[in-house]
Motif scaffolding. Structure first.
Motif, PDB file in Angstrom:
ATOM      1  N   ASP A 167       1.086  15.864 -12.170  1.00  0.00           N
ATOM      2  CA  ASP A 167      -0.242  16.367 -12.543  1.00  0.00           C
ATOM      3  C   ASP A 167      -0.453  17.795 -12.047  1.00  0.00           C
ATOM      4  N   GLY A 168      -0.017  18.062 -10.802  1.00  0.00           N
ATOM      5  CA  GLY A 168      -0.189  19.406 -10.255  1.00  0.00           C
ATOM      6  C   GLY A 168       0.541  20.447 -11.081  1.00  0.00           C
ATOM      7  N   ALA A 169       1.760  20.133 -11.476  1.00  0.00           N
ATOM      8  CA  ALA A 169       2.525  21.052 -12.318  1.00  0.00           C
ATOM      9  C   ALA A 169       1.864  21.227 -13.680  1.00  0.00           C
ATOM     10  N   PHE A 170       1.325  20.127 -14.234  1.00  0.00           N
ATOM     11  CA  PHE A 170       0.665  20.174 -15.542  1.00  0.00           C
ATOM     12  C   PHE A 170      -0.566  21.068 -15.494  1.00  0.00           C
TER      13      PHE A 170
ATOM     14  N   GLY B 140       0.517  15.644  -3.266  1.00  0.00           N
ATOM     15  CA  GLY B 140       1.335  15.743  -4.475  1.00  0.00           C
ATOM     16  C   GLY B 140       0.891  16.863  -5.392  1.00  0.00           C
ATOM     17  N   LEU B 141      -0.417  17.052  -5.528  1.00  0.00           N
ATOM     18  CA  LEU B 141      -0.922  18.142  -6.361  1.00  0.00           C
ATOM     19  C   LEU B 141      -0.468  19.491  -5.830  1.00  0.00           C
ATOM     20  N   ALA B 142      -0.449  19.625  -4.490  1.00  0.00           N
ATOM     21  CA  ALA B 142      -0.018  20.881  -3.893  1.00  0.00           C
ATOM     22  C   ALA B 142       1.455  21.149  -4.213  1.00  0.00           C
ATOM     23  N   VAL B 143       2.296  20.114  -4.101  1.00  0.00           N
ATOM     24  CA  VAL B 143       3.719  20.275  -4.418  1.00  0.00           C
ATOM     25  C   VAL B 143       3.894  20.609  -5.898  1.00  0.00           C
ATOM     26  N   GLY B 144       3.177  19.890  -6.756  1.00  0.00           N
ATOM     27  CA  GLY B 144       3.262  20.151  -8.183  1.00  0.00           C
ATOM     28  C   GLY B 144       2.790  21.547  -8.544  1.00  0.00           C
TER      29      GLY B 144
ATOM     30  N   ALA C  94       0.828  -1.210   0.000  1.00  0.00           N
ATOM     31  CA  ALA C  94       0.000   0.000   0.000  1.00  0.00           C
ATOM     32  C   ALA C  94       0.863   1.261   0.000  1.00  0.00           C
ATOM     33  N   ARG C  95       1.954   1.240   0.743  1.00  0.00           N
ATOM     34  CA  ARG C  95       2.797   2.429   0.813  1.00  0.00           C
ATOM     35  C   ARG C  95       3.510   2.657  -0.519  1.00  0.00           C
ATOM     36  N   ASN C  96       3.922   1.594  -1.185  1.00  0.00           N
ATOM     37  CA  ASN C  96       4.536   1.753  -2.506  1.00  0.00           C
ATOM     38  C   ASN C  96       3.542   2.334  -3.504  1.00  0.00           C
ATOM     39  N   LEU C  97       2.291   1.869  -3.438  1.00  0.00           N
ATOM     40  CA  LEU C  97       1.256   2.427  -4.306  1.00  0.00           C
ATOM     41  C   LEU C  97       1.035   3.902  -4.000  1.00  0.00           C
ATOM     42  N   ALA C  98       1.068   4.250  -2.699  1.00  0.00           N
ATOM     43  CA  ALA C  98       0.873   5.649  -2.315  1.00  0.00           C
ATOM     44  C   ALA C  98       2.000   6.526  -2.834  1.00  0.00           C
ATOM     45  N   PHE C  99       3.235   6.055  -2.712  1.00  0.00           N
ATOM     46  CA  PHE C  99       4.365   6.855  -3.199  1.00  0.00           C
ATOM     47  C   PHE C  99       4.338   6.974  -4.722  1.00  0.00           C
ATOM     48  N   ALA C 100       3.874   5.913  -5.396  1.00  0.00           N
ATOM     49  CA  ALA C 100       3.719   6.000  -6.854  1.00  0.00           C
ATOM     50  C   ALA C 100       2.678   7.053  -7.210  1.00  0.00           C
ATOM     51  N   GLN C 101       1.584   7.060  -6.450  1.00  0.00           N
ATOM     52  CA  GLN C 101       0.535   8.058  -6.657  1.00  0.00           C
ATOM     53  C   GLN C 101       1.073   9.460  -6.378  1.00  0.00           C
ATOM     54  N   LEU C 102       1.891   9.571  -5.329  1.00  0.00           N
ATOM     55  CA  LEU C 102       2.475  10.869  -4.986  1.00  0.00           C
ATOM     56  C   LEU C 102       3.350  11.381  -6.125  1.00  0.00           C
ATOM     57  N   ALA C 103       4.159  10.480  -6.688  1.00  0.00           N
ATOM     58  CA  ALA C 103       5.074  10.890  -7.753  1.00  0.00           C
ATOM     59  C   ALA C 103       4.324  11.464  -8.942  1.00  0.00           C
TER      60      ALA C 103
END
Length: 424
Positions: free
Chosen positions: A34-37, A155-159, A20-29
Motif C-alpha cells: 500500500d505504501g508503495a502504491f 509497513g507504509l513507511a517501508v513501502g 495475532a503475530r501472523n495477522l500482524a505480519f500479514a498486515q505488514l506485508a
C-alpha cells in the motif's frame, strides 16, 4: 544481557506470538504494498499506463465508490463462508488486480482493474476484522488491533521508501518493479493469513431477519457516520497541510515531509501504549472525546502558523500541530475499534466491520473538497471550524454509544471461537 534487552524491546512492538503475530505480519506485508502504491500510483498511471490526470482521478473516484458499496456484502460473505477463507481469496484478488495494472494500457481496462482493487481492499479489511474478532477474546481486541495499526504504519513507511526509489529513477521499469512488489506483497499476506486458525462460519439465520442486518441498525449507522466525520482528519496531513504550508506560512518546503514522518513514527511507537487504556465502551467514548479535544488543539496550532514567523519557528509550530493531530488520531482509533467490535453481534462481525470500515472511503471522497474549501478559503477561521467539527462530533459520540448499547440484547457478547494465544 544485551540480547535479552533487545528481545524485550522488540516484543513491545509485536503482538503475542501465534495468531495475532501472523495477522500482524500479514498486515505488514500488504501495508508495504500500500505504501508503495500511494507514493507512485499517480505517476505510474499517467507515465506508464498513459492516462490523463483527469482520467486517473475519475477512475479512482468511481473505484472507491464501488468499494464503499461492496464493503458490507463482502463482510457478510466473510460471516457466511468463514472470514479466513474469504480474506485469503480477497488478498489474492487484490494481488491480481494490482498485477493487472502492469498490463493495462486503456482507460476502460484501468477502470475495471481499479474497481477490482478497491472492492477487494475494502472487503479484505472487513474480512480481516471479522477474523480478528473471531480469534481474539473481546477484552483483547483493541490491544491487538493497536499492534496491527502500529505494524501498518511501519509497513507504509517501508513501502513509501520503495516508492521513493521509483520516483528517483522515474523510469517505466522502476514503476513496474514497485507495482510487481505491491502485487507480491498481497500474495505473501494471503499465505500468512492461511497460517491462522479458521473461524466457524455462521450458516444459520434467524427467520425474518434481514440478510444485511447492519443496514437496519440505526444506532450503529449513526456511529459509523460519526466515525467517518472524525476520519476527515486523514486528508489534513497528506493534502491540506502541504497546501497551507506553501500558501499561508513561512515554513520551508521540507516541513511537509517532516509532518508525515512525525505521524508515521508516532503511530508506530505509541499506538499500542495509548490503546491500553481502552477496555470497554465507557473508556472508548472517553478516548474519542480526548481525540476531539486534541484535534481541536491541532487545528488551533495550524491556524497560528499563519501568523508572521521566522521559517524555523513556523516549522516548530507545525511540528507541534502534527504531533497533536497524531495523538488525536491514536485516541480516535483506539476508541473506534472498541466501539465497532463491542456493538457488533458476534455472528455478524464481517458485515458490521464492513459497514464501519466504510468511514475511510467516505472521508477520502468528501474530506478533500470540504477541508480545502474551509482551510484554504477561510484561513485560520476555517481551521477553527474544522476543529470545532471534530470536537462536536466526539462529544456526540458518547450519547450515540449509550443509545446503541441500550438496543443490544444481553446475549450479544458471545465469546470467540478460539481464544488468543498468550505466549510471548
Amino acid at each position: 544481557m544485551t540480547t535479552t534487552n533487545t528481545t524485550t524491546s522488540t516484543a513491545k512492538f509485536l503482538p503475542p506470538a501465534g495468531t495475532a503475530r501472523n495477522l500482524a505480519f500479514a498486515q505488514l506485508a500488504n501495508s508495504v504494498g500500500d505504501g508503495a502504491f500511494i507514493v507512485t500510483s499517480a505517476l505510474f498511471f499517467t507515465r506508464v499506463v498513459g492516462l490523463s490526470t483527469a482520467q486517473v482521478g475519475l477512475g479512482l473516484t468511481i473505484a472507491w465508490l464501488v468499494g464503499f458499496l461492496t464493503g458490507v456484502p463482502l463482510g457478510n460473505l466473510a460471516d457466511r463462508k468463514g472470514p479466513r477463507g474469504v480474506a485469503i481469496l480477497l488478498a489474492i484478488a487484490t494481488a491480481v488486480s494490482v498485477g493487472s495494472f502492469l498490463f493495462v494500457r486503456s482507460f476502460p481496462l484501468f477502470l475495471i482493474a481499479a474497481i477490482a482493487y478497491a472492492s477487494s481492499q475494502t472487503g479484505l479489511t472487513a474480512a480481516r476484522q471479522a477474523l480478528l474478532a473471531g480469534l481474539v477474546q473481546p477484552a483483547e481486541r483493541t490491544r491487538i488491533r493497536a499492534f496491527l495499526q502500529a505494524t501498518v504504519n511501519a509497513g507504509l513507511a517501508v513501502g513509501a521508501a520503495l516508492g521513493g526509489l521509483a520516483l528517483k529513477f522515474d523510469t517505466a521499469p522502476a514503476y513496474l518493479t514497485v507495482f510487481a512488489i505491491d502485487a507480491a506483497s498481497f500474495l505473501v499476506a494471503a499465505a500468512l493469513i492461511h497460517r491462522v486458525p479458521t473461524v466457524k462460519a455462521v450458516t444459520l439465520r434467524v427467520a425474518g431477519e434481514p440478510r444485511l442486518a447492519v443496514l437496519h441498525d440505526r444506532p450503529y449507522a449513526v456511529l459509523a457516520l460519526l466515525n467517518a466525520i472524525m476520519l476527515m482528519f486523514m486528508p489534513l496531513l497528506s493534502l491540506v497541510a502541504p497546501l497551507w504550508i506553501v500558501e499561508r506560512t513561512n515554513a520551508p518546503g521540507w516541513v511537509v515531509a517532516s509532518l508525515l514522518i512525525i505521524n508515521t513514527i508516532g503511530v508506530t511507537l505509541f499506538q499500542v501504549r495509548i490503546a491500553r487504556g481502552v477496555t470497554n465502551l465507557r473508556t472508548a467514548t472517553r478516548s474519542v472525546r480526548f481525540a476531539g479535544v486534541a484535534m481541536l488543539a491541532a487545528c488551533g496550532v495550524f491556524a497560528l502558523s499563519a501568523i508572521g514567523m521566522t521559517p524555523a519557528v513556523a516549522a516548530g509550530v507545525l511540528a507541534v500541530a502534527a504531533a497533536l493531530l497524531t495523538f488525536g488520531e491514536m485516541k480516535l482509533a483506539s476508541g473506534a475499534w472498541e466501539i465497532s467490535f463491542g456493538l457488533a453481534p458476534a455472528d455478524k462481525q464481517g458485515q458490521y466491520q464492513g459497514f464501519f470500515g466504510t468511514g475511510p472511503a467516505v472521508a477520502r471522497m468528501l474530506g478533500p473538497a470540504l477541508l480545502t474549501t474551509l482551510v484554504l478559503g477561510w484561513g485560520p477561521v476555517g481551521w477553527m471550524i474544522v476543529g470545532a467539527l471534530f470536537l462536536g462530533t466526539s462529544v456526540v459520540t458518547g450519547p450515540a454509544v449509550r443509545w446503541a448499547a441500550r438496543t443490544r440484547s444481553t446475549g450479544l457478547a458471545i465469546e470467540p471461537s478460539l481464544a488468543e494465544e498468550r505466549a510471548a
